[in-house]
Design a protein around this motif. Structure first.
Motif, mmCIF file in Angstrom:
data_model
loop_
_atom_site.group_PDB
_atom_site.id
_atom_site.type_symbol
_atom_site.label_atom_id
_atom_site.label_comp_id
_atom_site.label_asym_id
_atom_site.label_seq_id
_atom_site.Cartn_x
_atom_site.Cartn_y
_atom_site.Cartn_z
ATOM 1 N N VAL A 1 -7.693 -3.297 7.015
ATOM 2 C CA VAL A 1 -8.151 -1.907 6.977
ATOM 3 C C VAL A 1 -9.138 -1.670 8.109
ATOM 4 O O VAL A 1 -10.067 -2.459 8.309
ATOM 5 C CB VAL A 1 -8.850 -1.596 5.622
ATOM 6 N N GLU B 1 -19.140 3.155 -3.029
ATOM 7 C CA GLU B 1 -17.988 2.501 -3.655
ATOM 8 C C GLU B 1 -18.404 1.804 -4.948
ATOM 9 O O GLU B 1 -19.539 1.370 -5.083
ATOM 10 C CB GLU B 1 -17.401 1.475 -2.689
ATOM 11 N N ILE C 1 -9.713 4.021 -3.818
ATOM 12 C CA ILE C 1 -9.521 3.500 -2.456
ATOM 13 C C ILE C 1 -8.309 2.576 -2.461
ATOM 14 O O ILE C 1 -7.440 2.639 -1.610
ATOM 15 C CB ILE C 1 -10.749 2.704 -1.968
ATOM 16 N N GLU C 2 -8.273 1.698 -3.445
ATOM 17 C CA GLU C 2 -7.138 0.763 -3.540
ATOM 18 C C GLU C 2 -7.119 0.141 -4.923
ATOM 19 O O GLU C 2 -8.124 0.143 -5.633
ATOM 20 C CB GLU C 2 -7.264 -0.358 -2.500
ATOM 21 N N GLU D 1 -6.790 9.626 5.144
ATOM 22 C CA GLU D 1 -7.984 10.461 5.303
ATOM 23 C C GLU D 1 -9.209 9.564 5.122
ATOM 24 O O GLU D 1 -9.196 8.666 4.288
ATOM 25 C CB GLU D 1 -7.933 11.509 4.168
ATOM 26 N N ARG D 2 -10.238 9.798 5.899
ATOM 27 C CA ARG D 2 -11.461 9.022 5.698
ATOM 28 C C ARG D 2 -12.316 9.703 4.633
ATOM 29 O O ARG D 2 -12.665 10.870 4.755
ATOM 30 C CB ARG D 2 -12.246 8.930 7.003
ATOM 31 N N MET D 3 -12.646 8.947 3.601
ATOM 32 C CA MET D 3 -13.484 9.497 2.526
ATOM 33 C C MET D 3 -14.906 8.971 2.713
ATOM 34 O O MET D 3 -15.134 7.976 3.388
ATOM 35 C CB MET D 3 -12.960 9.040 1.156
ATOM 36 N N LYS E 1 -4.462 1.493 7.626
ATOM 37 C CA LYS E 1 -4.292 0.412 6.639
ATOM 38 C C LYS E 1 -2.951 -0.266 6.814
ATOM 39 O O LYS E 1 -1.913 0.413 6.860
ATOM 40 C CB LYS E 1 -4.321 0.973 5.209
ATOM 41 N N VAL F 1 -8.554 6.491 8.750
ATOM 42 C CA VAL F 1 -8.485 5.078 8.352
ATOM 43 C C VAL F 1 -7.068 4.550 8.571
ATOM 44 O O VAL F 1 -6.093 5.226 8.233
ATOM 45 C CB VAL F 1 -8.892 4.911 6.864
ATOM 46 N N LYS G 1 0.821 -1.217 0.000
ATOM 47 C CA LYS G 1 0.000 0.000 0.000
ATOM 48 C C LYS G 1 0.855 1.268 0.000
ATOM 49 O O LYS G 1 0.394 2.329 -0.429
ATOM 50 C CB LYS G 1 -0.986 -0.009 1.171
ATOM 51 N N LYS H 1 -19.154 -5.480 0.986
ATOM 52 C CA LYS H 1 -18.109 -6.103 1.816
ATOM 53 C C LYS H 1 -18.564 -6.467 3.227
ATOM 54 O O LYS H 1 -18.248 -7.551 3.700
ATOM 55 C CB LYS H 1 -16.877 -5.202 1.861
HETATM 56 P P1 AMP Z 1 -9.406 -1.763 0.959
HETATM 57 O O1 AMP Z 1 -8.958 -3.128 1.419
HETATM 58 O O2 AMP Z 1 -8.325 -0.730 0.873
HETATM 59 O O3 AMP Z 1 -10.320 -1.810 -0.234
HETATM 60 O O4 AMP Z 1 -10.386 -1.254 2.132
HETATM 61 C C1 AMP Z 1 -11.475 -2.020 2.568
HETATM 62 C C2 AMP Z 1 -12.658 -1.124 2.783
HETATM 63 O O5 AMP Z 1 -12.346 -0.120 3.755
HETATM 64 C C3 AMP Z 1 -13.068 -0.340 1.539
HETATM 65 O O6 AMP Z 1 -13.918 -1.088 0.721
HETATM 66 C C4 AMP Z 1 -13.751 0.866 2.160
HETATM 67 O O7 AMP Z 1 -15.076 0.538 2.529
HETATM 68 C C5 AMP Z 1 -12.961 1.111 3.411
HETATM 69 N N1 AMP Z 1 -11.929 2.135 3.181
HETATM 70 C C6 AMP Z 1 -10.654 1.953 2.797
HETATM 71 N N2 AMP Z 1 -10.011 3.129 2.665
HETATM 72 C C7 AMP Z 1 -10.907 4.094 2.980
HETATM 73 C C8 AMP Z 1 -10.843 5.542 3.071
HETATM 74 N N3 AMP Z 1 -9.722 6.200 2.808
HETATM 75 N N4 AMP Z 1 -11.963 6.187 3.439
HETATM 76 C C9 AMP Z 1 -13.089 5.519 3.744
HETATM 77 N N5 AMP Z 1 -13.218 4.174 3.686
HETATM 78 C C10 AMP Z 1 -12.136 3.458 3.315
#
Ligand code: AMP
Ligand code: GLY
Length: 429
Positions: free
Chosen positions: A161, A195, A286-287, A189-191, A151, A149, A109, A218
């Motif tokens: 996460v 999704e 997000i990723e 930052e929390r967004m 990670k 958030v 990441k 999810k």
């Molecule tokens: P990821 O494994 O990075 O996809 O994260 C898993 C879940 O966490 C995502 O599907 C989002 O619901 C939540 N998430 C990850 N990053 C953020 C972020 N920066 N802001 C808000 N929610 C996030």
């Protein structure tokens, strides 16, 4: 005419293999190792778990002995372990999946944060931390009234996460997070926003982006409550991402990534998956994942109109330029049937009934994930067991209802756990 080898054993691999089998150019699809639903028709399970590094040699030997014409790597773990590089070194080049240096985009990441920063790709603000003290400072800096958030840097199967409502909650959680996932942490930052997932097929130079975006679910319970899972269901097209949004993601996210890897001398050949959020300031990443999404792959394969074998062969040859991906009109919806207790510990080995009845419904296909065959009996063997998927040209509601009608046909001892609101967000826009 060619044989195809698919590495993996989940719903994604079943859906990819199902779609590949429809190609007239494909004679057999070998799954390494596959599951209780993948053998039959053109499908054949082989007793090698190709997702494990210790089996890469056996996979290479199988490809050579069976004269496999195309190998497709489903999951992220063997990609991160360098299965594609390994096969290339053995002289096997018809392999669809990114090399290890490109697979870092999902595995690391910090790496993906930096590459997005460098390319100006919209993402959450973030701070890379190497120990708890740095993380505490970063949380104080990065958190807003809406939270922050945490990670993990590495691969965690979607579990690394933690979305926190406040800086204090994040700080309190750091020790536990560190003990489970290590001390390297990205504080983001929390967004906020809905999704959606965008997928592309890359050939090292170019990317063809699927003209339909999908929405995963999810959290384990209805209304997006409870712990995160690998995904409890998915549908498309997701109304949050109409064609102009997909076009923007293609131009601002997918193309720059593929071009950047080409320029670095580590060309990206494989599926590219951008996990996006539609924020107040537009779509942000997000990723990234370096493989197809699961369960999104199941509705996606039902909607994809093109010959997948042909596309993936072109990708491995670097000749995708000038082509485009086409999807059928209509919708697709996949409801995951999970073992009770998922994503925690589950009981395995329970008998499953009713799949044939569900499959016989119009527009329905039941993809297998955590199933196995013992003599002729189909048993549960994992957390996510089946992806009950429907497609049709009617409105989304009718396609969604058909999926749930199929779900009602299937049962196991004690029942499955599933969400009853897959696709509900499609009705809110
Ligand atoms: P990821 O494994 O990075 O996809 O994260 C898993 C879940 O966490 C995502 O599907 C989002 O619901 C939540 N998430 C990850 N990053 C953020 C972020 N920066 N802001 C808000 N929610 C996030
Ligand atoms: N659908 C989420 C994932 O494949 O990571």
């Amino acid at each position: 005419m060619a044989k195809v080898l698919l590495i993996g054993s989940g719903g994604r691999e079943h859906a990819l293999g199902w779609k590949l089998s429809q190609s007239e150019q494909v004679t057999e699809v070998h799954y390494a190792p596959g599951n209780g639903g993948t053998a039959g028709g053109k499908g054949r399970n082989i007793p090698i778990d190709g997702s494990k590094k210790e089996n890469f040699d056996a996979i290479a030997a199988w490809i050579q002995k069976e004269e496999i014409g195309l190998t497709v790597v489903g999951p992220e773990a063997p990609l991160a372990e360098g299965i594609v590089d390994f096969l290339h070194e053995k002289g096997i080049h018809d392999v669809f999946g990114p090399i290890q240096a490109a697979a870092r985009l999902e595995e690391d990441k910090f790496f993906s944060f930096d590459i997005m920063q460098e390319l100006g790709i919209p993402q959450a603000e973030g701070i890379k931390c190497h120990n708890i003290n740095e993380a505490i400072t970063a949380i104080k800096e990065q958190s807003s009234k809406d939270g922050v958030v945490i990670k993990a840097r590495g691969l965690t199967g979607g579990k690394g996460v933690k979305v926190c409502d406040s800086a204090q909650e994040a700080i309190d959680f750091l020790e536990e997070h560190k003990s489970r996932f290590g001390h390297e942490i990205l504080i983001s930052e929390r967004m906020f926003g809905q999704e959606f997932s965008v997928f592309g097929i890359c050939d090292g130079e170019d990317v063809l982006t699927l003209p339909v975006a999908f929405q995963d679910h999810k959290p384990v319970f209805d209304g997006d409550k409870g712990p995160n899972t690998g995904g409890m269901g998915a549908y498309g097209p997701a109304p949050i991402a109409p064609p102009e949004v997909i076009e923007e993601v293609h131009r601002r996210v997918m193309e720059p990534i593929v071009k950047a890897f080409a320029q670095r001398g580590t060309p990206y050949c494989g599926f590219l998956y951008a996990g996006m959020m539609m924020t107040e300031t537009g779509p942000r990443v997000i990723e990234f994942n370096v493989r197809f999404g699961d369960p999104e792959c199941q509705p996606a394969m039902m909607l994809l109109e093109d010959d997948l074998y042909d596309l993936l062969k072109k990708a491995t040859a670097g000749t995708l330029k000038g082509h485009a991906l086409r999807c059928r009109d209509g919708h697709a919806c996949c409801v995951v049937l999970a073992s009770k207790g998922y994503p925690g510990a589950v009981t395995k080995g329970l008998k499953i009934q009713g799949i044939e009845e569900a499959d016989a419904l119009d527009g329905v296909k039941v993809f297998h994930a955590g199933t196995c065959l013992e003599s002729t009996e189909l048993l549960t063997s994992g957390g996510r067991v089946l992806g009950v998927t429907s497609t049709g040209e009617g409105d989304f509601r009718s396609v969604q209802q058909q999926a749930y009608k199929a779900v009602a046909c299937i049962d196991t001892e004690g029942g499955f756990h599933f969400r009853r609101d897959i696709g509900a967000k499609a009705h809110t826009l």
